[in-house]
Structure formats: C-alpha cells, structure tokens
Design an enzyme around this catalytic site. Structure first.
Site, PDB file in Angstrom:
ATOM      1  CG  PHE A   1      -2.007   1.019   1.147  1.00 45.50           C
ATOM      2  CD1 PHE A   1      -3.153   0.772   0.404  1.00 45.50           C
ATOM      3  CD2 PHE A   1      -1.890   2.236   1.790  1.00 45.50           C
ATOM      4  CE1 PHE A   1      -4.161   1.715   0.311  1.00 45.50           C
ATOM      5  CE2 PHE A   1      -2.882   3.198   1.703  1.00 45.50           C
ATOM      6  CZ  PHE A   1      -4.030   2.932   0.965  1.00 45.50           C
TER       7      PHE A   1
ATOM      8  CG  ASP B   1      -1.246  -1.193   7.093  1.00 43.31           C
ATOM      9  OD1 ASP B   1      -2.342  -1.190   7.671  1.00 43.31           O
ATOM     10  OD2 ASP B   1      -0.931  -0.341   6.232  1.00 43.31           O
TER      11      ASP B   1
ATOM     12  CE1 TYR C   1      -9.730   4.932   5.819  1.00 43.32           C
ATOM     13  CE2 TYR C   1      -8.744   6.103   7.665  1.00 43.32           C
ATOM     14  CZ  TYR C   1      -8.641   5.551   6.399  1.00 43.32           C
ATOM     15  OH  TYR C   1      -7.451   5.618   5.708  1.00 43.32           O
ATOM     16  CE  LYS C   2      -8.535   1.058   4.569  1.00 43.40           C
ATOM     17  NZ  LYS C   2      -8.929   1.789   3.357  1.00 43.40           N
TER      18      LYS C   2
ATOM     19  NE  ARG D   1     -10.133  -1.701  -3.237  1.00 40.45           N
ATOM     20  CZ  ARG D   1      -9.659  -1.365  -2.043  1.00 40.45           C
ATOM     21  NH1 ARG D   1      -8.787  -2.161  -1.434  1.00 40.45           N
ATOM     22  NH2 ARG D   1     -10.018  -0.247  -1.443  1.00 40.45           N
TER      23      ARG D   1
END
Length: 403
Positions: free
Chosen positions: A138, A202, A227-228, A372
């Site tokens: 990422f 992560d 926040y996901k 996605r």
C-alpha cells in the site's frame, strides 16, 4: 455444501434466500441508510455511519463540550480516551489490555512504529538498518519507509520480502489491498524473527473483518485504521499496537505533551509515560475518537467471528456469480483471501466505475484495471452483490466502452 448451478446462482431469488437466512441481516438496521436503493460496495474504503455514532457525537458536542467545556477533559476522561478506546478495540485484534492506543493517522502510527522497530535493542538514536517492504505494498507504507530512510542516515530500503537475510524491519499488510489475499501472520512473523527482523503489520484492511490474534501470532508491532470495516468515520484516528513485553524499550520519535509523564509540568524536560501512553503525541481528537469508539462497539457487539463468517459467505457468493456471468476476478476464495472484498478485472474499469455510479452502485477502483467490490458484512446484502454484478455484466456486454 455443493455450489448451486450457474443458472441458480444468477437467479436473484438465490440472493434473496441467502439474505433471508443471514444471521447478521438485522445489523444493517444499526446504520444510517438515507437511500435504500443505493448499492454501496465501498465499505472496505469507508464504512457506513452507525446510528449510535450520531447519538454519541451529538452528546459530546451538545452536552460535554457545550455544557462542561474544558472540565470535560477530567469529568468525561477525555485525557485518557485514546487508551480507553484502545482497550475496547484490543479484543477484536487479539491484543491484551494496555497494548493498543487509538491516536493519530495510520501514516503517523506507521512512522512511529517503524522507528520503534529500528531502535529496539539499541541506545543509538541514529542507528541505521535495513527495512524491507514490497514494491506493491500500500502506498502509504512505502512512502513512510522511504521518508524514514531519508531522515535517518544509514537506513536502507530493500524491495521484496522473499530474502530477509540482513533485514532489521519488515513492513507489510496482512491483507493485500488489491486482491484481498490473506497472509499467515504467525508464520510470517516467525520467519522474520528467525532472520533477526521485527515485523510491523498494517491491519488497515483487516481490522473488523478478519479474526486476528496478535498475541498468539507472536506479533510485536501493528497499526491500522478504524474507518473501513470498523465504521469509525472519515479520517477517524488509527491505532497502534505494541506487545507488552516491549513497553520498557519503547522510544518513539514524536515527543508530544500527552506522552509526557506529567503533561502539566510545563517546564520539565520530556520524560515518557509508561506503556502505550508513550505512543501518544498531541491533544487527542475527541470527536474522531468518539466516532471510532462507536464503530468499534458495533463490531464488538456483532462479534468478529460472525462477521468473518458472513464475509466469507459474501465473497464465495460474489465469486460464484462472477464465474457464472463470465467476469474475470483476481481474488482467491476464502480462507486464502480475507473475504472483505473481491476484485473484478476489466480494462475499462475507470469508465465502468462511473457508469455503475450513474446507476446508484458504488464500487472502488484501483489502477489500472481493478474494480473492488467491498463486502462489509454488517451492511452488505447478497442482493446488493447480485445487483452490482448483473449490472456490470450488462455494461460489459454492450459495445466497447472506449472510443
């Protein structure tokens, strides 16, 4: 259980039957849904808004902040909110009490932890070392590592994780953000330790959808966002995890006043607090922490194991339907993938995302050709997946999109 026939899979009634049998179906009612016709498959980027979040933030604004003003730091224990919320998050990721703090952004948390990892076992604050990270990792993780190498003389970055000989620190995501591939945390942590390296995990695409046991896996350091799948809200503060046995050796690079033993002794030199409080920096983000706390509580109440089971069911159904419709995917079936999202590949992904949005179907995109489909278990229905994929199939079946 055998897979249904392709014809049965494509039939919408099959998705409706799966929703009717879903033990987590009622949890969707815990969220604010202004448009019941919207198909939202991007909860892996930003989770939907829990109703309890609206009430909690309103209470902080209208009662605590408005009514109690600065006394709220003590009356409502705002001072320790990052540690309190950390303890509430800890069971979801298999951490022990006192090992998690919710504070800052994921980028800042990673910056702190990579520096902590480099300094473990050394009194030399300018110590060098080799940090290994995949060149497909990422972006934030790679950027942080490159920035640390620029700031710390002697730190070198190695691309790739196959050969860990001579590596001091490994930085990697547990779940691949493109394909949803899930790594073996225990095995990879042990492999790194055998090579003399400390791993910084992560968990941004993991927390709230994958059952993680940091303690059993022997993990030392980890960070991740809220926040996901934890539905903490846009820009909600991230978390840091440090194994208890390392707390006495913590030396992080950002020395803010909330990490000071007596933060109101303004004229004293810096002396770090003990435990995870040493990872704190400046003034806590009370509103963001309140929202994150509410989202974490939803996950805790629903149960991470039940959430993971539905994530797997959604992923398998998505892959079955994609196969039946002839859509190309790059996500393996659970448990090889996290179940949190499925990547559909198409050369016209950018235009397809726009056309889906025009039809009230929200999906994520990753260049060059990945759509996605986020499968946030508490808010995603099987009929949502059916609507998205059958619409995508219809769009792909039309004349070429690119002029």
């Amino acid at each position: 259980m055998s897979k249904p026939s392709p014809t049965r899979t494509v039939d919408r009634s099959h998705a409706e039957a799966l929703d009717a049998a879903d033990p987590l179906a009622s949890w969707r009612d815990e969220f604010v849904i202004n448009d019941p016709e919207l198909v939202y498959l991007d909860g892996n980027s930003l989770g939907m808004t829990p109703k309890r979040t609206v009430a909690a933030v309103r209470d902080v604004v209208e009662t605590q902040w408005s009514g109690d003003l600065i006394t709220s730091w003590w009356k409502h224990d705002w001072l320790n909110l990052p540690l309190v919320v950390g303890d509430e998050l800890a069971p979801i990721i298999g951490a022990r009490p006192g090992e998690v703090v919710v504070n800052e952004s994921t980028t800042v948390c990673l910056f702190q932890l990579v520096n902590v990892a480099l300094d473990l076992g050394s009194d030399d604050e300018r110590r060098g070392g080799v940090v290994a990270v995949e060149d497909t990792e990422f972006p934030t993780d790679r950027y942080v590592v490159d920035g640390i190498a620029r700031l710390r003389p002697g730190v070198r970055v190695r691309s790739g994780l196959t050969d860990l000989d001579g590596v001091d620190v490994v930085v990697r995501s547990l779940v691949d953000y493109r394909t949803a591939a899930l790594h073996d945390m225990a095995a990879e942590t042990a492999r790194a330790k055998a090579a003399g390296a400390v791993t910084v995990w992560d968990l941004s695409h993991t927390a709230g959808v994958v059952p993680v046991d940091l303690t059993t896996a022997g993990a030392d350091l980890a960070a991740g966002c809220t926040y996901k799948f934890l539905n903490g809200g846009p820009g909600a503060p991230a978390f840091s995890y440090v194994r208890s046995e390392l707390h006495d050796r913590l030396r992080q690079p950002i020395q803010g006043w909330f990490a000071q033993q007596d933060q109101f002794a303004m004229d004293e030199p810096f002396s770090a607090r003990h435990g995870m409080a040493a990872m704190m920096n400046g003034t806590p983000q009370v509103l963001g922490l309140t929202a994150a706390r509410s989202g974490i509580s939803v996950t805790a109440d629903a149960g991470i194991d039940a959430i993971a089971a539905k994530a797997h069911a959604l992923a398998n159904y998505t892959l079955d339907l994609a196969d039946a419709l002839g859509l190309r995917t790059s996500t393996e079936r659970p448990p090889a993938s996290s179940g949190g999202h499925v990547s559909v590949n198409h050369p016209d992904a950018t235009e397809l995302q726009v056309q889906l949005a025009d039809r009230s179907i929200i999906v994520d995109k990753r260049d060059p050709d990945v759509l996605r489909l986020g499968l946030s278990p508490l808010t995603t229905r099987f009929v949502d997946v059916h609507t998205a994929l059958t619409t995508l199939h219809e769009l792909c079946d039309r004349a070429p999109i690119r002029s």
